[in-house]
Design an enzyme around this catalytic site. Structure first.
Site, PDB file in Angstrom:
ATOM      1  N   ASP A  32      11.506   3.626  53.871  1.00  0.00           N
ATOM      2  CA  ASP A  32      12.008   4.904  53.376  1.00  0.00           C
ATOM      3  C   ASP A  32      11.331   5.681  54.498  1.00  0.00           C
ATOM      4  OD1 ASP A  32      13.228   7.096  52.229  1.00  0.00           O
ATOM      5  OD2 ASP A  32      11.748   7.015  50.363  1.00  0.00           O
ATOM      6  N   ASP A  44      18.295   7.340  55.712  1.00  0.00           N
ATOM      7  CA  ASP A  44      16.884   7.213  55.914  1.00  0.00           C
ATOM      8  C   ASP A  44      16.327   5.905  54.975  1.00  0.00           C
ATOM      9  OD1 ASP A  44      17.542   8.699  53.530  1.00  0.00           O
ATOM     10  OD2 ASP A  44      15.896   9.908  53.638  1.00  0.00           O
ATOM     11  N   GLU A  45      17.028   5.124  54.318  1.00  0.00           N
ATOM     12  CA  GLU A  45      16.350   4.210  53.780  1.00  0.00           C
ATOM     13  C   GLU A  45      17.200   2.948  53.489  1.00  0.00           C
ATOM     14  OE1 GLU A  45      15.623   4.660  49.361  1.00  0.00           O
ATOM     15  OE2 GLU A  45      17.044   6.507  49.391  1.00  0.00           O
TER      16      GLU A  45
END
Length: 364
Positions: free
Chosen positions: A16, A110-111
């Site tokens: 993350d 983003d993860e």
């Protein structure tokens, strides 16, 4: 804990990025580094898409109305989103993931989850892999990432939050149940604010409390989710990392600086949203059968209007349907947001067989 006799012990990493959008803006704009910053909205309108860690100290978080954020921190910097830039960096990060495994399940830009049980580097330690990935992300992009390591997705996701920012944590199989018993119910991944409040009203404040309730009670109280809650507090979560996630819809929307009152204004604004949707459709090549109009009013109430056709909608017909939905009934109050989306897409789920995973012991 999951039974290794019936299920392979997997090694799952959840990576993350730390305050991703905000961190990109601070990296690209050195004058903003170390200052409270949010991406999205402005002093009077819109919603915070991401907040820097400096902004979070003022109690500012994503999904907060930007006007509230501005009151909490008068010196707050508002940055316009640059999704092309975020996607560019996201692709760089995913290239690093694929150096280790093809079993990558992105959750957003983003993860992502990674299954590194059998990895391309032949490394036994998932902790080492997570550390290497974070170091490579820092070198390649200049950004910090946090990671969680465990034997299932649920625990890996929780672990990635334990040592943020720029840290990582592991939850081993033998530690899972004790850890979950102490965990506040609002910290359980998949239990939102509303459900957490509902649980607290019946005396469920942490995992130990949740564990006292039977499966029968939980399913009666929470429906199908009851089984999920019963399992996760015992460290049981059998969902596999899915590298091919099926896209369900494609959409575009816009929050306006001033509320729209006149129908002509709404139609003009909707046309710009339609043009953006068409650009995205042309880029992806998808088609759909359902057109949906999203309307959010000035009082934050929301309405959707949809129409489904038997055949896939041609792009030049989407605008006709969008206008039809807008004029379907009277717009009763000022509008702060319009969105247009396409669903029931012509995408079939890709099914791939990766072979049976071996039962590999979880090593540090």
């Amino acid at each position: 804990m999951e039974n290794p006799e019936n299920n392979p012990v997997r090694k799952i990493i959840h990576v993350d990025m730390d305050a991703f959008y905000a961190s990109v803006e601070q990296m690209d704009h050195p004058e903003w580094r170390g200052k409270p910053l949010v991406v999205g909205g402005n002093e009077s309108r819109g919603v915070v898409a991401a907040a820097s860690y400096e902004a979070r100290k003022y109690g500012i978080f994503s999904a907060m109305a930007s006007s509230i954020a501005a009151r909490k921190c008068p010196q707050l910097i508002f940055a316009k989103p640059r999704f092309d830039r975020y996607k560019e960096i996201s692709y760089q990060i995913r290239e690093i993931f694929f150096e280790y495994t093809d079993l990558v399940e992105p959750l957003s830009l983003d993860e992502a989850f990674l299954d590194v049980t059998e990895n391309k580097k032949g490394l036994k330690s998932a902790i080492l892999i997570a550390r290497q990935i974070r170091e490579k992300i820092k070198i390649k992009t200049g950004l910090n990432a946090s990671a969680g390591v465990s034997y299932n997705k649920f625990l890996a996701k929780i672990a990635s939050d334990l040592n943020k920012p720029n840290g990582q944590a592991v939850i081993l199989p033998e530690e899972a149940e004790e850890f979950l018993e102490k965990l506040a119910i609002g910290k359980f991944f998949g239990i939102g604010k509303v459900t957490a409040e509902k649980m607290q009203k019946i005396g469920i404040h942490n995992g130990a409390d949740l564990k006292q309730f039977s499966l029968q009670f939980l399913t009666k109280k929470f429906g199908k989710s009851g089984l999920h809650y019963f399992n996760i507090v015992r460290g049981i979560h059998l969902s596999e990392v899915q590298p091919h996630r099926l896209r369900k819809s494609l959409s575009a929307e816009n929050t306006f600086e001033k509320d729209l009152v006149l129908l002509e204004e709404m139609e003009q604004s909707l046309n710009s949203i339609y043009e953006e949707l068409i650009r995205r459709l042309e880029k992806t090549g998808v088609k759909g059968r359902t057109v949906t109009l999203k309307i959010k009013y000035a009082d934050f109430t929301q309405q959707t209007r949809s129409k489904t056709l038997e055949q896939y909608v041609e792009t030049n017909h989407i605008w006709d349907l969008a206008k039809e939905l807008l004029n379907q009934e009277e717009i009763p109050k000022p509008v702060r947001l319009l969105g247009l989306g396409l669903s029931n897409l012509n995408i079939t789920e890709e099914v791939q067989h990766f072979g049976e995973q071996l039962k590999i012991p979880f090593e540090l």
